[in-house]
Design a protein around this motif. Structure first.
Motif, PDB file in Angstrom:
ATOM      1  N   UNK A 148     -10.580   4.831  23.656  1.00  0.00           N
ATOM      2  CA  UNK A 148     -10.266   5.175  22.272  1.00  0.00           C
ATOM      3  C   UNK A 148      -9.019   4.445  21.777  1.00  0.00           C
ATOM      4  N   UNK A 149      -8.007   4.325  22.632  1.00  0.00           N
ATOM      5  CA  UNK A 149      -6.800   3.580  22.249  1.00  0.00           C
ATOM      6  C   UNK A 149      -7.120   2.126  21.980  1.00  0.00           C
ATOM      7  N   UNK A 150      -7.954   1.530  22.834  1.00  0.00           N
ATOM      8  CA  UNK A 150      -8.331   0.133  22.670  1.00  0.00           C
ATOM      9  C   UNK A 150      -9.174  -0.052  21.407  1.00  0.00           C
ATOM     10  N   UNK A 151     -10.099   0.878  21.145  1.00  0.00           N
ATOM     11  CA  UNK A 151     -10.894   0.834  19.918  1.00  0.00           C
ATOM     12  C   UNK A 151      -9.992   0.863  18.694  1.00  0.00           C
ATOM     13  N   UNK A 152      -9.062   1.810  18.670  1.00  0.00           N
ATOM     14  CA  UNK A 152      -8.158   1.950  17.530  1.00  0.00           C
ATOM     15  C   UNK A 152      -7.307   0.705  17.346  1.00  0.00           C
ATOM     16  N   UNK A 153      -6.798   0.160  18.444  1.00  0.00           N
ATOM     17  CA  UNK A 153      -5.929  -1.015  18.370  1.00  0.00           C
ATOM     18  C   UNK A 153      -6.658  -2.201  17.745  1.00  0.00           C
ATOM     19  N   UNK A 154      -7.866  -2.516  18.228  1.00  0.00           N
ATOM     20  CA  UNK A 154      -8.565  -3.685  17.691  1.00  0.00           C
ATOM     21  C   UNK A 154      -9.025  -3.416  16.265  1.00  0.00           C
ATOM     22  N   UNK A 155      -9.422  -2.200  15.942  1.00  0.00           N
ATOM     23  CA  UNK A 155      -9.820  -1.885  14.571  1.00  0.00           C
ATOM     24  C   UNK A 155      -8.637  -2.013  13.616  1.00  0.00           C
ATOM     25  N   UNK A 156      -7.457  -1.583  14.044  1.00  0.00           N
ATOM     26  CA  UNK A 156      -6.272  -1.686  13.187  1.00  0.00           C
ATOM     27  C   UNK A 156      -5.892  -3.140  12.927  1.00  0.00           C
ATOM     28  N   UNK A 157      -5.987  -3.981  13.950  1.00  0.00           N
ATOM     29  CA  UNK A 157      -5.688  -5.404  13.783  1.00  0.00           C
ATOM     30  C   UNK A 157      -6.721  -6.048  12.852  1.00  0.00           C
ATOM     31  N   UNK A 158      -7.999  -5.758  13.078  1.00  0.00           N
ATOM     32  CA  UNK A 158      -9.068  -6.342  12.265  1.00  0.00           C
ATOM     33  C   UNK A 158      -8.921  -5.937  10.799  1.00  0.00           C
ATOM     34  N   UNK A 159      -8.533  -4.693  10.539  1.00  0.00           N
ATOM     35  CA  UNK A 159      -8.342  -4.239   9.145  1.00  0.00           C
ATOM     36  C   UNK A 159      -7.343  -5.109   8.405  1.00  0.00           C
ATOM     37  N   UNK A 160      -6.365  -5.643   9.119  1.00  0.00           N
ATOM     38  CA  UNK A 160      -5.304  -6.441   8.506  1.00  0.00           C
ATOM     39  C   UNK A 160      -5.624  -7.931   8.469  1.00  0.00           C
ATOM     40  N   UNK A 161      -6.677  -8.346   9.173  1.00  0.00           N
ATOM     41  CA  UNK A 161      -7.015  -9.776   9.199  1.00  0.00           C
ATOM     42  C   UNK A 161      -7.850 -10.143   7.979  1.00  0.00           C
ATOM     43  N   UNK A 162      -7.887 -11.438   7.695  1.00  0.00           N
ATOM     44  CA  UNK A 162      -8.661 -11.932   6.568  1.00  0.00           C
ATOM     45  C   UNK A 162     -10.142 -12.055   6.932  1.00  0.00           C
ATOM     46  N   UNK A 163     -10.418 -12.525   8.147  1.00  0.00           N
ATOM     47  CA  UNK A 163     -11.769 -12.624   8.684  1.00  0.00           C
ATOM     48  C   UNK A 163     -11.672 -12.845  10.180  1.00  0.00           C
TER      49      UNK A 163
END
Length: 135
Positions: free
Chosen positions: A28-43
């Motif tokens: 769950x921590x890893x899921x949240x971490x990558x989702x949070x980074x992706x939300x801030x990326x352009x693509x």
């Protein structure tokens, strides 16, 4: 999760041999971490190394859904159904695929985030194929 915390966690999985996720909490921590980074990326570009095309597409679909993409906007028929190890690269900018045979031992997903912010931009993984699969 703050972006700096997300980046710190993801960096533990970057440029290393495939690291396993031992507990549901770690997952769950890893899921949240990558989702949070992706939300801030352009693509993003996702690179999937799997035993076959079917396994790769399942992983790709679960990652895309977890990142908020609508799957009916993606033509999954663009890839050949190979029964041998495969590498599939998917660009969320072009919503297109590149596919090739894969001879390496690694099985997992690399997520390359494109952004102006150096804290966001980068390649994350080796992440588990089943990171977003429900068990």
């Amino acid at each position: 999760m703050e972006i700096t915390q997300a980046r710190k966690l993801l960096d533990q999985f970057s440029c290393t041999e495939q690291k396993s996720v031992e507990t549901q909490e770690q997952k769950q921590e890893l899921q949240t971490a990558i989702q949070d980074i992706v939300k801030e990326s352009e693509w993003e570009n996702l690179g999937v190394c799997a035993e076959n095309t079917q396994q790769a597409i399942i992983a790709l679909k679960t990652y895309l859904m977890a990142f908020g993409y609508v799957l009916n906007q993606v033509d999954f028929n663009q890839v050949d159904q190979l029964k041998t190890p495969v590498y599939i690269k998917f660009s969320t900018k072009q919503m297109g695929f590149y596919q090739d045979n894969y001879t390496g031992d690694y099985r997992g997903v690399l997520v390359s985030c494109q952004a102006e912010d150096d804290l966001i931009a980068g390649v994350y993984g080796h992440l588990p194929l089943d990171l977003f699969e429900e068990k």
